[in-house]
Scaffold this motif. Structure first.
Motif, PDB file in Angstrom:
ATOM      1  N   GLU A 147      48.062  17.626 101.755  1.00 53.71           N
ATOM      2  CA  GLU A 147      48.913  17.483 102.123  1.00 53.71           C
ATOM      3  C   GLU A 147      50.010  18.344 102.041  1.00 53.71           C
ATOM      4  O   GLU A 147      49.523  18.946 101.290  1.00 53.71           O
ATOM      5  CB  GLU A 147      49.683  16.421 102.020  1.00 53.71           C
ATOM      6  N   SER A 148      50.021  19.130 103.773  1.00 54.79           N
ATOM      7  CA  SER A 148      50.669  20.882 103.053  1.00 54.79           C
ATOM      8  C   SER A 148      52.430  20.233 103.545  1.00 54.79           C
ATOM      9  O   SER A 148      53.000  19.009 104.153  1.00 54.79           O
ATOM     10  CB  SER A 148      51.147  21.071 104.473  1.00 54.79           C
ATOM     11  N   TRP A 149      53.285  20.716 102.332  1.00 52.90           N
ATOM     12  CA  TRP A 149      54.452  20.534 102.199  1.00 52.90           C
ATOM     13  C   TRP A 149      55.464  20.860 103.695  1.00 52.90           C
ATOM     14  O   TRP A 149      56.721  20.369 103.316  1.00 52.90           O
ATOM     15  CB  TRP A 149      55.360  21.394 101.164  1.00 52.90           C
ATOM     16  N   LEU A 150      54.732  21.754 104.155  1.00 46.22           N
ATOM     17  CA  LEU A 150      55.368  22.131 105.622  1.00 46.22           C
ATOM     18  C   LEU A 150      55.871  20.715 106.373  1.00 46.22           C
ATOM     19  O   LEU A 150      57.347  20.110 107.047  1.00 46.22           O
ATOM     20  CB  LEU A 150      54.374  22.956 106.826  1.00 46.22           C
ATOM     21  N   TRP A 151      54.913  18.882 105.557  1.00 48.00           N
ATOM     22  CA  TRP A 151      55.145  18.078 107.005  1.00 48.00           C
ATOM     23  C   TRP A 151      57.303  17.494 106.048  1.00 48.00           C
ATOM     24  O   TRP A 151      57.812  17.312 106.778  1.00 48.00           O
ATOM     25  CB  TRP A 151      54.909  17.037 106.571  1.00 48.00           C
ATOM     26  N   ILE A 152      57.370  18.091 104.667  1.00 44.03           N
ATOM     27  CA  ILE A 152      58.277  17.872 104.812  1.00 44.03           C
ATOM     28  C   ILE A 152      59.658  18.800 104.879  1.00 44.03           C
ATOM     29  O   ILE A 152      60.732  17.934 105.442  1.00 44.03           O
ATOM     30  CB  ILE A 152      58.439  18.218 102.723  1.00 44.03           C
ATOM     31  N   VAL A 153      59.642  19.921 105.368  1.00 44.38           N
ATOM     32  CA  VAL A 153      60.664  20.882 106.004  1.00 44.38           C
ATOM     33  C   VAL A 153      60.698  20.132 106.881  1.00 44.38           C
ATOM     34  O   VAL A 153      61.622  20.218 107.904  1.00 44.38           O
ATOM     35  CB  VAL A 153      59.690  22.247 106.451  1.00 44.38           C
ATOM     36  N   LEU A 154      58.770  19.980 108.485  1.00 44.76           N
ATOM     37  CA  LEU A 154      59.766  18.929 109.614  1.00 44.76           C
ATOM     38  C   LEU A 154      60.606  17.996 110.031  1.00 44.76           C
ATOM     39  O   LEU A 154      61.334  17.887 110.147  1.00 44.76           O
ATOM     40  CB  LEU A 154      58.553  18.598 109.636  1.00 44.76           C
TER      41      LEU A 154
ATOM     42  N   ARG B 157      47.166  26.664 104.477  1.00 46.65           N
ATOM     43  CA  ARG B 157      47.520  27.626 103.432  1.00 46.65           C
ATOM     44  C   ARG B 157      48.724  27.527 102.266  1.00 46.65           C
ATOM     45  O   ARG B 157      49.181  27.467 101.633  1.00 46.65           O
ATOM     46  CB  ARG B 157      48.150  29.213 104.187  1.00 46.65           C
ATOM     47  N   THR B 158      49.512  25.675 103.178  1.00 50.41           N
ATOM     48  CA  THR B 158      50.686  25.240 102.575  1.00 50.41           C
ATOM     49  C   THR B 158      50.492  24.001 101.548  1.00 50.41           C
ATOM     50  O   THR B 158      51.405  23.235 102.278  1.00 50.41           O
ATOM     51  CB  THR B 158      51.977  25.461 103.077  1.00 50.41           C
ATOM     52  N   ARG B 159      49.006  23.673 101.237  1.00 49.02           N
ATOM     53  CA  ARG B 159      49.118  22.259 100.688  1.00 49.02           C
ATOM     54  C   ARG B 159      49.665  22.393  99.353  1.00 49.02           C
ATOM     55  O   ARG B 159      50.009  23.221  98.482  1.00 49.02           O
ATOM     56  CB  ARG B 159      47.645  22.178  99.948  1.00 49.02           C
ATOM     57  N   PHE B 160      49.642  21.043  98.942  1.00 54.73           N
ATOM     58  CA  PHE B 160      50.505  21.138  97.489  1.00 54.73           C
ATOM     59  C   PHE B 160      49.019  21.315  96.716  1.00 54.73           C
ATOM     60  O   PHE B 160      47.602  21.093  97.542  1.00 54.73           O
ATOM     61  CB  PHE B 160      50.609  19.539  97.224  1.00 54.73           C
ATOM     62  N   PRO B 161      49.469  21.534  95.561  1.00 55.50           N
ATOM     63  CA  PRO B 161      48.239  22.121  94.355  1.00 55.50           C
ATOM     64  C   PRO B 161      47.120  21.038  94.664  1.00 55.50           C
ATOM     65  O   PRO B 161      47.973  19.491  93.861  1.00 55.50           O
ATOM     66  CB  PRO B 161      48.597  22.692  93.055  1.00 55.50           C
ATOM     67  N   GLY B 162      46.471  20.226  94.603  1.00 56.26           N
ATOM     68  CA  GLY B 162      45.241  19.768  94.375  1.00 56.26           C
ATOM     69  C   GLY B 162      45.773  18.152  95.430  1.00 56.26           C
ATOM     70  O   GLY B 162      44.405  17.334  94.741  1.00 56.26           O
ATOM     71  N   ARG B 163      46.088  18.446  96.444  1.00 58.55           N
ATOM     72  CA  ARG B 163      46.028  17.675  97.270  1.00 58.55           C
ATOM     73  C   ARG B 163      45.800  18.389  98.685  1.00 58.55           C
ATOM     74  O   ARG B 163      45.962  19.360  98.897  1.00 58.55           O
ATOM     75  CB  ARG B 163      47.317  17.414  97.571  1.00 58.55           C
TER      76      ARG B 163
ATOM     77  N   SER C 214      45.091  26.620 115.959  1.00 58.55           N
ATOM     78  CA  SER C 214      44.264  27.576 115.443  1.00 58.55           C
ATOM     79  C   SER C 214      45.048  27.536 114.435  1.00 58.55           C
ATOM     80  O   SER C 214      44.993  27.896 113.196  1.00 58.55           O
ATOM     81  CB  SER C 214      42.724  28.504 115.759  1.00 58.55           C
ATOM     82  N   ASN C 215      46.122  28.373 114.660  1.00 57.45           N
ATOM     83  CA  ASN C 215      46.933  29.668 113.727  1.00 57.45           C
ATOM     84  C   ASN C 215      47.286  28.104 112.924  1.00 57.45           C
ATOM     85  O   ASN C 215      48.052  28.126 111.838  1.00 57.45           O
ATOM     86  CB  ASN C 215      47.998  30.764 114.441  1.00 57.45           C
ATOM     87  N   TRP C 216      48.447  26.805 113.588  1.00 64.07           N
ATOM     88  CA  TRP C 216      48.890  26.374 112.958  1.00 64.07           C
ATOM     89  C   TRP C 216      48.570  25.416 111.784  1.00 64.07           C
ATOM     90  O   TRP C 216      48.308  25.351 111.030  1.00 64.07           O
ATOM     91  CB  TRP C 216      49.174  25.393 113.976  1.00 64.07           C
ATOM     92  N   ARG C 217      47.196  24.903 112.216  1.00 68.31           N
ATOM     93  CA  ARG C 217      45.540  24.340 111.094  1.00 68.31           C
ATOM     94  C   ARG C 217      46.088  25.593 109.930  1.00 68.31           C
ATOM     95  O   ARG C 217      45.736  25.175 108.573  1.00 68.31           O
ATOM     96  CB  ARG C 217      44.746  24.575 111.893  1.00 68.31           C
ATOM     97  N   ASP C 218      45.442  26.917 110.382  1.00 67.31           N
ATOM     98  CA  ASP C 218      45.303  27.768 108.663  1.00 67.31           C
ATOM     99  C   ASP C 218      47.055  28.106 108.464  1.00 67.31           C
ATOM    100  O   ASP C 218      46.884  27.503 107.179  1.00 67.31           O
ATOM    101  CB  ASP C 218      45.148  29.097 109.654  1.00 67.31           C
ATOM    102  N   LEU C 219      48.240  27.497 109.302  1.00 67.98           N
ATOM    103  CA  LEU C 219      49.076  27.502 108.040  1.00 67.98           C
ATOM    104  C   LEU C 219      49.502  26.317 107.267  1.00 67.98           C
ATOM    105  O   LEU C 219      49.731  26.661 106.625  1.00 67.98           O
ATOM    106  CB  LEU C 219      50.340  27.591 109.549  1.00 67.98           C
ATOM    107  N   PHE C 220      49.158  25.152 107.924  1.00 65.29           N
ATOM    108  CA  PHE C 220      48.599  23.971 107.279  1.00 65.29           C
ATOM    109  C   PHE C 220      48.329  23.518 105.984  1.00 65.29           C
ATOM    110  O   PHE C 220      48.503  23.407 105.302  1.00 65.29           O
ATOM    111  CB  PHE C 220      48.960  22.744 108.360  1.00 65.29           C
TER     112      PHE C 220
END
Length: 203
Positions: free
Chosen positions: A65-72, A57-63, A49-55
């Motif tokens: 997808e999360s920018w955390l995927w780029i970091v990973l 909160r880190t979505r690109f504006p209007g999209r 649940s914490n991971w889902r919330d983190l992803f």
């Protein structure tokens, strides 16, 4: 004799072993202890649940997808690069030349003798010996100079000091042919086919 980072390898193997031991212990406890299984279900649900919330909160504006995927992905590229660099360090120090000297004769030039000449000659001399279960020869660069490492596995009952003397005689004969004295490490190994302790002799 080579440039393999043995201390780093042992540390990495130790860390990997501890992790595998911890994972194995956890799996055994999950399968045998109901309290641990209940704790794991609650902890894993909260962590997911914490991971889902983190992803979220880190979505690109209007999209979506999360920018955390780029970091990973970047972290994965760094890990792969580190693994490739670590693998490239294994076995360093091998030498291709055994002799490289200038010949001041009537026609000046360079004399180069490849390490394969000595390796093949010594392997051929040791191949048909009935008192050996195996033999390998390799050339390494030690302090800027080529050196031979001869590893032999004697059969049970063979005297290691006698074998070392006979191998040394072969190396001396090779030195007389090449015209150069080469440092040698004679490694008498023990294994499934040889039952006495290991001995090493440096000449």
């Amino acid at each position: 004799m080579n440039g393999t980072p043995r201390l780093l390898n042992r540390i990495l193997i130790g860390i990997l072993g501890i992790k595998l031991l911890a994972i194995g212990t956890l799996l055994m406890l999950l399968a045998t202890v109901p309290a641990v299984a209940s704790w794991w279900r609650g902890w894993s649900a909260g962590a997911w649940s914490n991971w889902r919330d983190l992803f979220g909160r880190t979505r690109f504006p209007g999209r979506q997808e999360s920018w955390l995927w780029i970091v990973l992905v970047l972290l994965l590229v760094v890990v792969i690069g580190a693994m490739v660099a670590w693998a490239a360090q294994q076995g360093k120090g091998r030498a291709n030349l055994l002799v490289a000297e200038e010949d001041p004769g009537e026609v000046p030039g360079n004399v180069r003798i490849g390490s394969g000449v000595a390796e093949q000659a010594l392997r051929a001399a040791l191949a048909d010996r009935p008192d050996l279960a195996g033999a390998t020869v390799a050339t390494y660069e030690v302090r800027g100079e080529p050196a031979l490492k001869i590893r032999v596995q004697p059969r049970q009952g063979v005297a290691p000091h006698t074998l070392a003397a006979e191998v040394s005689a072969l190396v001396e004969a090779l030195d007389s042919v090449l015209g150069k004295r080469t440092p040698v490490l004679i490694h008498i190994g023990s294994g499934a086919r040889s039952r006495f302790g290991r001995a090493e002799r440096v000449r």
